[in-house]
Design an enzyme around this catalytic site. Sequence first.
Site, PDB file in Angstrom:
ATOM      1  CG  HIS A 155      -1.714  -1.222   1.416  1.00 51.15           C
ATOM      2  ND1 HIS A 155      -2.942  -1.482   0.859  1.00 51.15           N
ATOM      3  CD2 HIS A 155      -1.382  -2.344   2.116  1.00 51.15           C
ATOM      4  CE1 HIS A 155      -3.356  -2.688   1.226  1.00 51.15           C
ATOM      5  NE2 HIS A 155      -2.418  -3.239   1.980  1.00 51.15           N
ATOM      6  CB  SER A 276      12.964  22.791 -14.851  1.00 52.83           C
ATOM      7  OG  SER A 276      12.155  23.936 -14.942  1.00 52.83           O
ATOM      8  CE  LYS A 282      11.445  19.585 -10.766  1.00 52.58           C
ATOM      9  NZ  LYS A 282      10.250  20.042 -11.469  1.00 52.58           N
ATOM     10  CD  GLU A 289       8.637  12.588 -15.317  1.00 50.05           C
ATOM     11  OE1 GLU A 289       7.678  13.318 -15.587  1.00 50.05           O
ATOM     12  OE2 GLU A 289       9.747  13.030 -14.961  1.00 50.05           O
TER      13      GLU A 289
END
Length: 458
Positions: A155, A276, A282, A289
């Site tokens: 979980h 970024s 970043k 992704e």
Amino acid sequence: MALWAGRLSGNIDERLNALNASIGYDSRMFAEDIEGSVAHANMLGKIGILTSEETKALTAELAKISEEISSGALSIDQSAEDIHMFIEAELTKRLGTLGKKLHTARSRNDQVALDIRLYLNHQSIELNDLLKQLVSTICDIASKHLESVMPGYTHLQRAQPVTLAHYLMAYAQMFLRDISRLVDSKKRLCIMPLGSGALAGTTYPLDRQFVCDQLGFNAITANSIDGVSDRDFVLEFANILSIIMMHLSRFSEEIILWSSWEYQFISLSDQFSTGSSIMPQKKNPDLAELVRGKTARVYGDQFTLLTMMKGLPLAYNKDMQEDKEAIFDALDTVKQCLAVFSPMLSSAVFHTDKMKKAAQEGFINATDCADYLVKKGLAFRDAYKITGQLVNTCIKEGYTLDSLPLALYQKACSAFSEDIYQAIDLIHCVNMRSVEGGPSPKCVFKQIADVRHTLQSL
Ligand code: ARG
């Protein structure tokens, strides 16, 4: 003019041509088309439809065409309808009437069915190599982290102690099954459909087994209608590709989470990260992704294939030409993702200190604490309840189970003594999980050796 000119004038409306032509994507099967044609020509020679000189001339010219396309000396005419028509036209341009004999006892319907089977068989070998490389990369990393304790989750809550090696090897097992799925699918993929003709076989006394043997296939198709209509093997391949992507996508999701500031379990190398345009701090895991994102695309391809086939009456229908773009796209996507995944993993740094810290803070040794009481004679449910209360005390008082004073343990249950600290020590907890398949370093060491051994046999 189209090769099928005769009944029709052969000049079709340009707009139909744009929709009808598949040369833009099926030309990647040129080598397989030629491989199938060579086998067919040899068989026509064997049964006496072609003389041996004709057979030699045809097969030699086909081999030459294949080489010339490979080297770039011959460019594929994009105005041809498809790769089958282009190669036949080229052969006829070079050999005249002899070139026109090749298509004896063959239809484009059984020809294309064979070509896709051959093509997927070749691709399956490439995929196999990429998957093997990934599994072997995972084994290499895992073997360095047999004792790197980290929390295992259920979980997404810290659950029980495992090691990084054990965790990573779970993925190795998944990719190993993907390889075995690919190998297994060959039983159904490598079946030779030539001889099915357009749908009703042929009156020529073909030696289909001879063609099958030349191509190294397992068997010949048993029903000519099925031989030209079956695309199950494309669907099965797409399904295998979808499962590979599902595995890659889960792994990507972990990498994305682990590289977040919240986890800090992993740092991807700069070569496999992006920045970024506005936020100077970043470092983004774009690669993972994109793999996760491209999974949707492969599922989409699989769905295209399923939907394309679902309402088709027997036998061949032109709808089936749509199988190629979908399966090619899925294949290209999976290969591209696999090719970058291994170097992304091997160049990453795993922060085992952060993993250990997370392991120390999540009460993941609570089960071991309960098991300790069971060994002292309590029933598991009672032990479970006492441990739950102890965890509550820890949260309230700011302790971990490891730092909770013995007096508080004993207040909860008199069965506790000094040896509780040893029993819930994380390394000890992992070492004790030595059931086959468990996270103890000994077990995982064996698992890695077994996986490496299996890799060699595949
Ligand atoms: N380009 C076609 C395909 O990919 C080849 C088969 C064409 N057959 C036909 N009867 N028109 O399916």
